[in-house]
Write a protein that holds these residues in place. Structure first.
Motif, PDB file in Angstrom:
ATOM      1  N   GLN A 194       0.907  -1.230   0.237  1.00  0.00           N
ATOM      2  CA  GLN A 194       0.098  -0.022   0.106  1.00  0.00           C
ATOM      3  C   GLN A 194       0.909   1.330  -0.118  1.00  0.00           C
ATOM      4  O   GLN A 194       0.551   2.252  -0.702  1.00  0.00           O
ATOM      5  CB  GLN A 194      -0.829  -0.094   1.411  1.00  0.00           C
ATOM      6  N   LEU A 195       1.975   1.073   0.809  1.00  0.00           N
ATOM      7  CA  LEU A 195       2.792   2.554   0.760  1.00  0.00           C
ATOM      8  C   LEU A 195       3.505   2.528  -0.531  1.00  0.00           C
ATOM      9  O   LEU A 195       3.560   3.856  -1.089  1.00  0.00           O
ATOM     10  CB  LEU A 195       3.859   2.212   1.665  1.00  0.00           C
ATOM     11  N   GLU A 196       3.822   1.573  -1.303  1.00  0.00           N
ATOM     12  CA  GLU A 196       4.439   1.718  -2.673  1.00  0.00           C
ATOM     13  C   GLU A 196       3.154   2.365  -3.451  1.00  0.00           C
ATOM     14  O   GLU A 196       3.733   3.103  -4.313  1.00  0.00           O
ATOM     15  CB  GLU A 196       4.788   0.466  -3.100  1.00  0.00           C
ATOM     16  N   SER A 197       2.028   1.807  -3.386  1.00  0.00           N
ATOM     17  CA  SER A 197       0.937   2.342  -4.023  1.00  0.00           C
ATOM     18  C   SER A 197       0.772   3.812  -4.079  1.00  0.00           C
ATOM     19  O   SER A 197       0.561   4.602  -4.882  1.00  0.00           O
ATOM     20  CB  SER A 197      -0.569   1.486  -4.090  1.00  0.00           C
ATOM     21  N   VAL A 198       0.915   4.319  -2.843  1.00  0.00           N
ATOM     22  CA  VAL A 198       0.554   5.665  -2.432  1.00  0.00           C
ATOM     23  C   VAL A 198       2.085   6.421  -3.197  1.00  0.00           C
ATOM     24  O   VAL A 198       1.621   7.651  -3.796  1.00  0.00           O
ATOM     25  CB  VAL A 198       0.851   5.842  -1.123  1.00  0.00           C
ATOM     26  N   ILE A 199       3.114   5.977  -3.031  1.00  0.00           N
ATOM     27  CA  ILE A 199       4.179   6.724  -3.658  1.00  0.00           C
ATOM     28  C   ILE A 199       3.818   6.665  -5.398  1.00  0.00           C
ATOM     29  O   ILE A 199       4.382   7.965  -5.959  1.00  0.00           O
ATOM     30  CB  ILE A 199       5.645   5.755  -3.626  1.00  0.00           C
ATOM     31  N   LEU A 200       3.641   5.676  -5.905  1.00  0.00           N
ATOM     32  CA  LEU A 200       3.113   5.696  -7.341  1.00  0.00           C
ATOM     33  C   LEU A 200       2.147   6.651  -7.606  1.00  0.00           C
ATOM     34  O   LEU A 200       2.169   7.466  -8.638  1.00  0.00           O
ATOM     35  CB  LEU A 200       2.724   4.059  -7.772  1.00  0.00           C
ATOM     36  N   SER A 201       1.156   6.806  -6.777  1.00  0.00           N
ATOM     37  CA  SER A 201      -0.010   7.693  -6.978  1.00  0.00           C
ATOM     38  C   SER A 201       0.551   8.991  -7.108  1.00  0.00           C
ATOM     39  O   SER A 201       0.182  10.103  -7.863  1.00  0.00           O
ATOM     40  CB  SER A 201      -1.137   7.311  -6.145  1.00  0.00           C
ATOM     41  N   GLY A 202       1.297   9.518  -5.876  1.00  0.00           N
ATOM     42  CA  GLY A 202       1.858  10.587  -5.452  1.00  0.00           C
ATOM     43  C   GLY A 202       2.896  11.133  -6.878  1.00  0.00           C
ATOM     44  O   GLY A 202       2.752  12.341  -7.231  1.00  0.00           O
ATOM     45  N   ILE A 203       3.502  10.042  -7.325  1.00  0.00           N
ATOM     46  CA  ILE A 203       4.564  10.512  -8.688  1.00  0.00           C
ATOM     47  C   ILE A 203       3.547  10.852  -9.566  1.00  0.00           C
ATOM     48  O   ILE A 203       3.785  11.934 -10.249  1.00  0.00           O
ATOM     49  CB  ILE A 203       5.598   9.241  -9.166  1.00  0.00           C
ATOM     50  N   LEU A 204       2.437  10.114  -9.898  1.00  0.00           N
ATOM     51  CA  LEU A 204       1.824  10.513 -10.951  1.00  0.00           C
ATOM     52  C   LEU A 204       0.845  11.789 -10.552  1.00  0.00           C
ATOM     53  O   LEU A 204       0.573  12.436 -11.949  1.00  0.00           O
ATOM     54  CB  LEU A 204       0.579   9.243 -11.316  1.00  0.00           C
ATOM     55  N   GLU A 205       0.619  12.087  -9.469  1.00  0.00           N
ATOM     56  CA  GLU A 205      -0.308  13.130  -9.239  1.00  0.00           C
ATOM     57  C   GLU A 205       0.551  14.448  -9.348  1.00  0.00           C
ATOM     58  O   GLU A 205      -0.025  15.531  -9.866  1.00  0.00           O
ATOM     59  CB  GLU A 205      -1.234  13.005  -8.257  1.00  0.00           C
ATOM     60  N   ALA A 206       1.669  14.305  -8.609  1.00  0.00           N
ATOM     61  CA  ALA A 206       2.446  15.580  -8.499  1.00  0.00           C
ATOM     62  C   ALA A 206       3.225  15.932  -9.847  1.00  0.00           C
ATOM     63  O   ALA A 206       3.581  17.187 -10.052  1.00  0.00           O
ATOM     64  CB  ALA A 206       3.546  15.227  -7.500  1.00  0.00           C
ATOM     65  N   GLY A 207       3.973  14.945 -10.792  1.00  0.00           N
ATOM     66  CA  GLY A 207       4.477  14.909 -11.814  1.00  0.00           C
ATOM     67  C   GLY A 207       3.561  15.683 -13.073  1.00  0.00           C
ATOM     68  O   GLY A 207       2.429  15.372 -13.199  1.00  0.00           O
TER      69      GLY A 207
END
Length: 336
Positions: A194-207
């Motif tokens: 789940q932590l990895e998924s949050v990081i992946l989502s963060g990269i996609l949303e912030a970038g």
């Protein structure tokens, strides 16, 4: 400013190597990432270090080289790479994209485009290596359908935005926890995934990338017509001396109504938009590094007459002085 040598290195419990030998550093880093060119191009002392924590779909890394270095991996192929400078910065060339990454502007390297970088002397970075297939699959899940074109990021990732700051905070929290003996990504359990998924989502949303408009709503659609007309007028007249009244007249409303519209729908003001757009044009020209270009000439041409104030707002936005950007722009066109 160079980092204090007494400052603890992040992820120090997970050291892969420390070396003052350029060839050894190149070979050891390539084991985790990919074969690449690594050359010293400065006078500093070469002091390489790589610390590494693996997860299932991504890994956390800390890398420093000490000296100013040129790094040219070409295409990364199998992974995206998020680079977060803790100190110093790096000139990035990733396909057609050229920009400078600094502590508030992370870099996201696309695996399908050739990459060349120059890390400043004293540059220290946290790097998040993300499997290409994992990020592409995560994007498809968020879209609800397969992504037909390769996910392609452009420009730096703003770590001062709300989602950028949250992403940075999560990554640094995981680094700190690992330093304290709690390796949350290596547990292999549901929480780690789940932590990895949050990081992946963060990269996609912030970038910023070619699917950004599908992942987050924009405020432009809801903005009233006079706000959109004002924005069009500003962007069409960046090289002209225009005032708030000029913008309001072009939009067909009073200056007060225009200011309220921008505050409510853009969280800014018309004149702040004008300054920001002109600053962006200056940045683009300085990064282009045209022969004979000067900071004074470029800034003045885009309406910045008070050079001291201009330098302050430029550095606040881009994390470096305008002269440094011009220097980096002139040097980033290297090939061999």
């Amino acid at each position: 400013m160079l980092p204090d040598p007494m400052t603890p290195r992040p992820l120090a419990r997970f050291s892969l190597f420390e070396s003052s030998d350029l060839d050894e550093a190149r070979e050891r880093v390539a084991r985790v990432f990919c074969p690449h060119r690594l050359d010293m191009i400065g006078r500093g002392s070469f002091d390489a270090c790589h610390n590494h924590v693996s997860g299932e779909r991504l890994s956390l890394n800390y890398i420093q080289y000490g000296a100013k270095t040129l790094i040219a991996p070409g295409e990364l192929k199998d992974f995206y790479l998020l680079q977060i400078p803790l100190s110093g910065g790096a000139a990035i060339s990733n396909g057609p994209d050229h920009y400078y990454s600094c502590p508030d502007k992370a870099a996201v390297l696309n695996p399908h485009l050739p990459t060349t970088m120059i890390w400043d002397e004293g540059c220290r970075q946290i790097l998040v290596k993300v499997e290409r297939e994992a990020l592409q699959d995560h994007l498809s899940q968020l879209l609800g359908s397969g992504a037909s074109k390769p996910l392609t990021f452009s420009g730096p990732l703003d770590l001062t935005s709300d989602v950028g700051a949250a992403l940075y905070g999560l990554i640094m929290h995981l680094v700190t926890e690992a330093d304290n003996g709690q390796v949350m990504l290596s547990s292999g359990g549901l929480l780690a995934r789940q932590l990895e998924s949050v990081i992946l989502s963060g990269i996609l949303e912030a970038g910023q990338h070619n699917y950004s408009r599908y992942l987050r709503p924009t405020r432009s659609a809801a903005a009233p017509r006079h706000v959109r007309k004002a924005e069009e007028f500003v962007r069409s007249n960046l090289d002209n001396p225009i005032s708030l009244d000029d913008i309001a007249n072009a939009a067909g409303v009073t200056a007060r109504s225009l200011q309220l519209g921008f505050r409510n729908f853009r969280n800014t003001s018309p004149m702040a938009l004008l300054r920001s757009e002109r600053l962006r044009r200056v940045h683009e020209e300085l990064m282009a590094g045209a022969p004979g270009a000067s900071v004074t000439e470029v800034a003045t041409r885009w309406g910045f007459s008070h050079l001291g104030r201009f330098s302050q707002i430029y550095k606040a936005k881009y994390g470096q002085s305008p002269s440094k950007t011009l220097q980096n722009g002139a040097s980033i066109g290297f090939s061999d």
